[in-house]
Design an enzyme around this catalytic site. Structure first.
Site, PDB file in Angstrom:
ATOM      1  N   LYS A  57      -5.008 -20.166  -1.625  1.00 18.47           N
ATOM      2  CA  LYS A  57      -5.654 -20.379  -0.317  1.00 18.47           C
ATOM      3  C   LYS A  57      -5.093 -19.080   0.543  1.00 18.47           C
ATOM      4  O   LYS A  57      -3.919 -18.867   0.820  1.00 18.47           O
ATOM      5  CB  LYS A  57      -5.038 -21.585   0.202  1.00 18.47           C
ATOM      6  CG  LYS A  57      -5.515 -22.091   1.602  1.00 18.47           C
ATOM      7  CD  LYS A  57      -5.202 -23.597   1.709  1.00 18.47           C
ATOM      8  CE  LYS A  57      -5.645 -24.096   3.192  1.00 18.47           C
ATOM      9  NZ  LYS A  57      -5.388 -25.477   2.940  1.00 18.47           N
TER      10      LYS A  57
ATOM     11  N   GLU B 264      -8.997 -30.733  -3.261  1.00 19.08           N
ATOM     12  CA  GLU B 264      -7.679 -29.977  -2.836  1.00 19.08           C
ATOM     13  C   GLU B 264      -6.487 -30.940  -3.514  1.00 19.08           C
ATOM     14  O   GLU B 264      -6.419 -31.906  -2.986  1.00 19.08           O
ATOM     15  CB  GLU B 264      -7.591 -29.574  -1.441  1.00 19.08           C
ATOM     16  CG  GLU B 264      -6.123 -28.770  -1.074  1.00 19.08           C
ATOM     17  CD  GLU B 264      -6.261 -28.443   0.558  1.00 19.08           C
ATOM     18  OE1 GLU B 264      -5.351 -27.374   0.619  1.00 19.08           O
ATOM     19  OE2 GLU B 264      -7.135 -28.909   1.402  1.00 19.08           O
TER      20      GLU B 264
ATOM     21  N   CYS C 271     -10.337 -25.289   1.867  1.00 20.34           N
ATOM     22  CA  CYS C 271     -10.057 -25.615   3.093  1.00 20.34           C
ATOM     23  C   CYS C 271     -10.157 -24.986   4.325  1.00 20.34           C
ATOM     24  O   CYS C 271     -11.034 -24.473   4.652  1.00 20.34           O
ATOM     25  CB  CYS C 271      -8.765 -26.738   3.041  1.00 20.34           C
ATOM     26  SG  CYS C 271      -8.729 -28.247   4.031  1.00 20.34           S
TER      27      CYS C 271
END
Length: 271
Positions: A109, A40, A150
């Site tokens: 995300k 990331e 994540c």
């Protein structure tokens, strides 16, 4: 299928980060990797003050470099994430390229990292970033793959939706911190793998104790039985995980979790 998990340092110099990533991807190709996976924000310090300055629109510098390299080396490339600039917003976006350099997927995300742990970490991505609105899977010569970023991994519904679409592996560019990493990193990757009878692959930046945000590191690959195939420490390294897709199919046949679901019972009703 062989996966290279590239746990690289992230410096304040975007160009240097891209150069480092490309060098490590070349090394992965020489070692027989079918997929190379970056962390990331591989080209940008993980800091709200940096996301706009390091960001790029569709087809920007980092994306172009990765696309060209995937085509040159003939591998699949999960390009970590970059700050994507679009219509006045900033997204934490992962791009995937195929062996011909074509973009196969793009995941923004969806669940932003807004936490405030008493005595631990406080961070609010939503102060700068906007959330995506998609469940992301993509097709490869090895089958269907899933992609999230994540904090997305904490949401079982997202992982389940990817696997119901046929995902055999869930790739997760990530940067857990020194509060959540020791507590939940391995647990989550093993939990999602067992719950969905899939492989999970998480790739973090190497740990920088002097950074404004200290990543946990510990890049990891887990098989559908919950066994950890490889796990890094804090240091800069590249790990290799050989994923046996036939084992996945055998586990799903022997322990029919996905096929035995009772969806007639699972409707959530408001009180």
């Amino acid at each position: 299928m062989r996966i290279a998990l590239i746990q690289m340092p992230v410096l304040p110099d975007k160009g240097k980060n891209i150069q480092t990533a490309c060098g490590k991807i070349r090394e992965a190709a020489k070692n027989g990797a079918d997929f190379a996976v970056l962390p990331e924000m591989f080209c940008c310090p993980y800091d709200n003050s940096c996301f706009g300055a390091y960001g790029e629109p569709e087809g920007g510098e980092a994306q172009t470099a990765l696309s060209h390299l995937a085509a040159e080396l003939g591998l699949y490339l999960v390009g970590g994430t970059v700050p994507e600039l679009s219509e006045g917003r900033i997204y934490n976006t992962s791009y995937v390229y195929g062996p011909d350099g074509r973009q196969l997927a793009k995941h923004r995300k969806a669940h932003l990292f807004d936490i405030d742990v008493q005595g631990g970490q406080r961070f609010r991505e939503s102060d700068t970033l906007s959330p995506g609105n998609a469940i992301t899977t993509f097709e490869t010569a090895f089958g269907t793959m899933g992609l999230c970023v994540c904090f997305d991994l904490r949401f079982e519904e997202l992982a389940r939706c990817m696997c119901l679409r046929g995902a055999k592996v869930i790739f997760v560019p990530a940067a857990f911190n020194m509060t959540t990493g020791p507590a939940h990193w391995e647990l989550l990757f093993r939990q999602r793998a067992v719950d969905n009878q899939c492989f999970t692959v998480g790739v973090s930046p190497a740990r920088d104790e002097q950074g404004s945000y200290v990543a946990y590191g510990n890049s990891i690959a887990v098989d559908p039985w919950g066994a950890v195939l490889c796990r890094a420490g804090a240091e800069e390294t590249t790990l290799y995980a050989d994923l046996d897709v036939e084992r996945l199919e055998a586990i799903r046949a022997q322990l029919p979790i996905l096929s035995a679901r009772r969806t007639d019972l699972y409707e959530v009703r408001e009180k």
